[in-house]
Design an enzyme around this catalytic site. Sequence first.
Site, PDB file in Angstrom:
ATOM      1  CG  HIS A  21      -1.849   1.164   1.290  1.00  0.00           C
ATOM      2  ND1 HIS A  21      -3.122   1.129   0.773  1.00  0.00           N
ATOM      3  CD2 HIS A  21      -1.689   2.406   1.813  1.00  0.00           C
ATOM      4  CE1 HIS A  21      -3.705   2.291   0.969  1.00  0.00           C
ATOM      5  NE2 HIS A  21      -2.860   3.087   1.608  1.00  0.00           N
ATOM      6  CD  GLU A  22       1.498   3.574   3.658  1.00  0.00           C
ATOM      7  OE1 GLU A  22       1.721   4.636   3.033  1.00  0.00           O
ATOM      8  OE2 GLU A  22       0.458   3.393   4.300  1.00  0.00           O
ATOM      9  CG  HIS A  25       0.233   6.190  -0.718  1.00  0.00           C
ATOM     10  ND1 HIS A  25      -0.816   6.709  -1.443  1.00  0.00           N
ATOM     11  CD2 HIS A  25      -0.329   5.550   0.343  1.00  0.00           C
ATOM     12  CE1 HIS A  25      -1.963   6.393  -0.854  1.00  0.00           C
ATOM     13  NE2 HIS A  25      -1.685   5.690   0.234  1.00  0.00           N
TER      14      HIS A  25
END
Length: 453
Positions: A21-22, A25
Amino acid sequence: MNSAHYIFFFLLAIGILIVVHELGHYAAARLCGVKVLRFSLGFGPQILMRRVGSDQTEWSLAAVPLGGYVKMLDEREGSVNVGERHRAFNTQSLGRRSFIVAAGPLANLLLAILIYWGMACAGTRDFPAVLGPVASGSSAAQAGLVEGDRVTRFAGVEIRGWSDLKWLVVQHALDAERVKLEVQREGIGLASFDLAMQGVLIDEKAPDALKQLGVSLPAILTVPVLGRPLADSPADLAGFAEGDRVRKVDGFELGSAAEFVKIIAASPGRTLSVQVERAGKLLTLEVRPESVADKPLQGRIGIPVGMDRDAVAKSIITVRYGVLEGGVHAVSQTFSTAGFYLQAIWHIVKGNISWRNVSGPIAIADAAGQSAKAGVDAYLGLIAALSVSLGVLNLLPIPILDGGHLLYYAIERIRGRALSEGAEELSQRIGLVMLVLLMSLAFFNDFHRVFFG
């Protein structure tokens, strides 16, 4: 498995989901030229930290591993040198900010697609979608289905195994009233079976959805295989040994472990003649089941009873797709799962599904441990499902989540200007309260399951 194994596989799964997920980003920020100050797995005090690259980005492992974040250069969070202002997140165009925010949840969906794709091409173990006994008066019986039917299509979707059938039944139980299906019966393809879905409950305490419709897997005919007898138990005293294969009881030939257990349970205090196969030889042993302490009319002999693994293995098929076909299947599986989660959330809000189905970390840890015990396929499948869940949750338009920020940007696009700092701060507080309430509900449900079942 002990608790350490459950914790390990839980942390491994959560760690993978958070990092992916990170990284979504992070990669989007770097692609847009935004400076990343810190990439953190976890919250709280740092355990490990290393600066990497020309920007000296801090890669950090923190004490509380239930989350993570990417900190970018931003004028709203600190002073920014004039020479680096073009690299601050807040100075980016609306499209770039939206892309960076959406990249985290999209990375989770991409992870799920890749896992499903790999599993589809490698092949997964499953049972054929062949119906066992059909309960009289059930929805399946009223539709005209009979034992031995092999389901080939359900609601227009091809069925390759029992898992496909079960998943589609769960999906359509939320909204569909009736579903069309096709079967093969004695090698002949039959269509136009109309299955009523009304009354199928999707709840953790409800019976299996297929069972509610009146169908189950066919019984696997296999002789009972015994485990190690308890010391000084009736089985031990009678001379039973681990690996014994039970052939007959009082001359009655057995075809399943359930039959043997049923006979033992119904025979407290009665001597039984049991024929077993051991190292290729037939032996006859006599055993007298003892009464269960709190159930005097129920017998036991103190030995585990299982099924012949070889016979079970012969009943299992491998479901495998080609590379392109597997890719299509993976995308379809990911988005159908996402759609199911959104439907489930909506039904919980409407009250059609109990809020007790909201699970927290304890339930996830239990699922992680159980799936790891079941095998690589099951564990990877759980990670994929959780990844879809995390992606969907973060895309919900709730302030403080990624979807909340995307909502801000949508409002900014419509209004032509961003929300005021006051309005955004107020909505963030509301979002935080909503998130805390949701987490509290999840923890409450977890503890309720542990202590009250």
